[in-house]
Structures are given as C-alpha cells and as structure tokens.
Design a protein around this motif. Structure first.
Motif, PDB file in Angstrom:
ATOM      1  N   ARG A  16      61.961 -68.762 -18.924  1.00 25.09           N
ATOM      2  CA  ARG A  16      61.497 -67.419 -19.317  1.00 25.09           C
ATOM      3  C   ARG A  16      60.758 -66.739 -18.163  1.00 25.09           C
ATOM      4  NH1 ARG A  16      60.650 -64.277 -23.934  1.00 25.09           N
ATOM      5  NH2 ARG A  16      58.803 -62.965 -23.831  1.00 25.09           N
ATOM      6  N   THR A  17      59.947 -67.474 -17.446  1.00 23.80           N
ATOM      7  CA  THR A  17      59.209 -66.900 -16.313  1.00 23.80           C
ATOM      8  C   THR A  17      60.170 -66.399 -15.252  1.00 23.80           C
ATOM      9  OG1 THR A  17      57.358 -68.382 -16.736  1.00 23.80           O
ATOM     10  CG2 THR A  17      57.470 -67.388 -14.557  1.00 23.80           C
ATOM     11  N   THR A  18      61.178 -67.179 -14.941  1.00 19.09           N
ATOM     12  CA  THR A  18      62.174 -66.763 -13.954  1.00 19.09           C
ATOM     13  C   THR A  18      62.916 -65.520 -14.435  1.00 19.09           C
ATOM     14  OG1 THR A  18      62.435 -69.057 -13.253  1.00 19.09           O
ATOM     15  CG2 THR A  18      64.159 -67.525 -12.598  1.00 19.09           C
ATOM     16  N   ALA A  19      63.267 -65.495 -15.708  1.00 15.58           N
ATOM     17  CA  ALA A  19      63.956 -64.326 -16.276  1.00 15.58           C
ATOM     18  C   ALA A  19      63.064 -63.088 -16.192  1.00 15.58           C
ATOM     19  CB  ALA A  19      64.344 -64.597 -17.719  1.00 15.58           C
ATOM     20  N   LEU A  20      61.813 -63.223 -16.539  1.00 16.71           N
ATOM     21  CA  LEU A  20      60.895 -62.090 -16.486  1.00 16.71           C
ATOM     22  C   LEU A  20      60.681 -61.604 -15.056  1.00 16.71           C
ATOM     23  CD1 LEU A  20      58.279 -63.126 -19.182  1.00 16.71           C
ATOM     24  CD2 LEU A  20      60.020 -61.338 -19.348  1.00 16.71           C
ATOM     25  N   ASN A  21      60.628 -62.528 -14.109  1.00 20.76           N
ATOM     26  CA  ASN A  21      60.498 -62.130 -12.704  1.00 20.76           C
ATOM     27  C   ASN A  21      61.713 -61.331 -12.245  1.00 20.76           C
ATOM     28  OD1 ASN A  21      57.974 -63.275 -12.311  1.00 20.76           O
ATOM     29  ND2 ASN A  21      58.806 -65.233 -11.612  1.00 20.76           N
ATOM     30  N   LEU A  22      62.901 -61.745 -12.659  1.00 19.51           N
ATOM     31  CA  LEU A  22      64.115 -61.002 -12.305  1.00 19.51           C
ATOM     32  C   LEU A  22      64.126 -59.626 -12.962  1.00 19.51           C
ATOM     33  CD1 LEU A  22      66.741 -63.888 -12.560  1.00 19.51           C
ATOM     34  CD2 LEU A  22      66.080 -62.659 -10.485  1.00 19.51           C
ATOM     35  N   LEU A  23      63.724 -59.558 -14.225  1.00 18.60           N
ATOM     36  CA  LEU A  23      63.705 -58.282 -14.942  1.00 18.60           C
ATOM     37  C   LEU A  23      62.617 -57.350 -14.430  1.00 18.60           C
ATOM     38  CD1 LEU A  23      64.373 -59.548 -18.566  1.00 18.60           C
ATOM     39  CD2 LEU A  23      65.892 -58.131 -17.158  1.00 18.60           C
ATOM     40  N   ALA A  24      61.572 -57.898 -13.849  1.00 22.84           N
ATOM     41  CA  ALA A  24      60.504 -57.059 -13.297  1.00 22.84           C
ATOM     42  C   ALA A  24      60.986 -56.309 -12.057  1.00 22.84           C
ATOM     43  CB  ALA A  24      59.293 -57.911 -12.952  1.00 22.84           C
ATOM     44  N   ARG A  25      61.945 -56.879 -11.358  1.00 27.43           N
ATOM     45  CA  ARG A  25      62.470 -56.238 -10.143  1.00 27.43           C
ATOM     46  C   ARG A  25      63.404 -55.084 -10.464  1.00 27.43           C
ATOM     47  NH1 ARG A  25      63.315 -61.889  -8.425  1.00 27.43           N
ATOM     48  NH2 ARG A  25      61.389 -62.460  -7.392  1.00 27.43           N
ATOM     49  N   ARG A  26      64.285 -55.283 -11.450  1.00 24.21           N
ATOM     50  CA  ARG A  26      65.231 -54.251 -11.871  1.00 24.21           C
ATOM     51  C   ARG A  26      65.837 -54.656 -13.202  1.00 24.21           C
ATOM     52  NH1 ARG A  26      70.627 -55.434 -11.668  1.00 24.21           N
ATOM     53  NH2 ARG A  26      71.301 -57.093 -10.288  1.00 24.21           N
ATOM     54  N   GLU A  27      66.487 -53.699 -13.850  1.00 27.06           N
ATOM     55  CA  GLU A  27      67.198 -53.991 -15.097  1.00 27.06           C
ATOM     56  C   GLU A  27      68.403 -54.881 -14.790  1.00 27.06           C
ATOM     57  OE1 GLU A  27      66.446 -53.242 -18.197  1.00 27.06           O
ATOM     58  OE2 GLU A  27      64.798 -51.862 -17.816  1.00 27.06           O
ATOM     59  N   HIS A  28      68.734 -55.749 -15.714  1.00 27.12           N
ATOM     60  CA  HIS A  28      69.911 -56.611 -15.614  1.00 27.12           C
ATOM     61  C   HIS A  28      70.682 -56.535 -16.925  1.00 27.12           C
ATOM     62  CE1 HIS A  28      67.596 -58.405 -12.344  1.00 27.12           C
ATOM     63  NE2 HIS A  28      68.665 -59.072 -11.976  1.00 27.12           N
ATOM     64  N   SER A  29      71.990 -56.693 -16.849  1.00 27.96           N
ATOM     65  CA  SER A  29      72.760 -56.858 -18.079  1.00 27.96           C
ATOM     66  C   SER A  29      72.553 -58.298 -18.549  1.00 27.96           C
ATOM     67  CB  SER A  29      74.249 -56.597 -17.833  1.00 27.96           C
ATOM     68  OG  SER A  29      74.808 -57.607 -17.022  1.00 27.96           O
ATOM     69  N   ARG A  30      72.851 -58.545 -19.784  1.00 24.92           N
ATOM     70  CA  ARG A  30      72.688 -59.903 -20.323  1.00 24.92           C
ATOM     71  C   ARG A  30      73.541 -60.890 -19.531  1.00 24.92           C
ATOM     72  NH1 ARG A  30      71.496 -62.431 -25.735  1.00 24.92           N
ATOM     73  NH2 ARG A  30      72.466 -64.471 -25.574  1.00 24.92           N
ATOM     74  N   GLN A  31      74.797 -60.514 -19.275  1.00 26.56           N
ATOM     75  CA  GLN A  31      75.704 -61.412 -18.554  1.00 26.56           C
ATOM     76  C   GLN A  31      75.194 -61.702 -17.148  1.00 26.56           C
ATOM     77  OE1 GLN A  31      79.970 -60.539 -18.669  1.00 26.56           O
ATOM     78  NE2 GLN A  31      80.026 -60.904 -16.472  1.00 26.56           N
TER      79      GLN A  31
END
Length: 160
Positions: A16-31
């Motif tokens: 979850r932390t890694t996912a949140l770090n990626l989403l904090a940089r920019r929007e991502h699609s689920r895939q």
C-alpha cells in the motif's frame, strides 16, 4: 532477540505504501498501477487485487480521473483523438470511459489539426504531392482521423 524487517512483518503495508507513493507522483490507471506493483514487489495476485479494490473504494485510485488527466496532458502536446484513445486503451481504460472523457473535453479536432499544421509548416498550402503527403503523415502520426486531416488541409488551402 532479532527484529524482523517491517516489509516482512507487514507485506500488505509495504504494498500500500508503494502504491500511495506512485499515486502521489501522478494519476495511474488500475492496470498501470497493478503492473508496476507486480514488477516491483511481486505480491500475491489476490492480495494485490484486494489492495487495489481498497484504493478505489477510498477514492485514491480512479480510472476516470486518470483518463481526464491523461487526455488533458495529451491535448496539451497536440495529440489527436485516435492516438489518445489508443494510449488510454494500452493503459487499461475501458472504451466507454475513453469515449465519455473525449466527449467531455469537447475539442474541435479539425481546428486543432489546422493549428498544428500552421505551427509546423506555416500558412502556405502544400505545393506538390510530396509536401501534401508529408503533412498528412504528420497529422496521422499525431492521431487525427482521415476526415480531420482532409478538413484541416482544405482549410489551409482555402482559408475563410
């Protein structure tokens, strides 16, 4: 007594932390996010899907928000509807969502193609077939339909 590293203690928290770090940089699609997390952490597939479901429920992951941001960015660099649609599909965005986002932006694609032609080639019309073909390829590569390309070329040749 030795301490167990936190990543081993709580693999779900690390995911979850890694996912949140990626989403904090920019929007991502689920895939896109699923692919990145799988590549980086190689989690259990069921665990990964459950975590992505939680992110969507919490409003932190949204294909709709991603598609809007992506479309806005691609419009800013002069991409056409065909190219934007293909790139969104590559990132796992559903076709109906792509259609609604492109419709929501309400862009005059012919005008946008004409502006790109003016910026790249100036206000002069193509003098021969080779020059016309060059302009057509330029717009097609950027993702404009044949009809949009024809209309843009015609508007340059006979400005109103």
């Amino acid at each position: 007594m030795t301490e167990i590293p936190s990543a081993v203690q709580h693999p779900d928290k690390n995911l979850r932390t890694t996912a949140l770090n990626l989403l904090a940089r920019r929007e991502h699609s689920r895939q896109e996010l699923e692919r990145k997390l799988h590549t980086r952490l190689a989690p259990d597939a069921a665990q990964l899907r459950a975590m992505l479901d939680r992110l969507e429920q919490d409003g932190l992951l949204s294909d709709s928000r991603f598609a809007e941001a992506f479309c806005h960015a691609r419009l800013g660099v002069g991409k056409g509807p065909v190219r934007i649609r293909a790139e969104l599909r590559e990132r796992g965005v559903a076709d109906d969502l792509v259609d609604s986002v492109l419709h929501e932006f309400d862009v005059d694609w012919v005008e946008r193609a004409r502006d790109l032609l003016k910026k790249r080639f100036g206000l002069t019309a193509a003098l021969d077939r080779r020059a016309t073909a060059q302009r057509v390829r330029f717009l097609q590569y950027r993702g404009f339909t044949s009809e949009q390309v024809r209309a843009a070329l015609k508007s340059i040749e006979s400005p109103d």
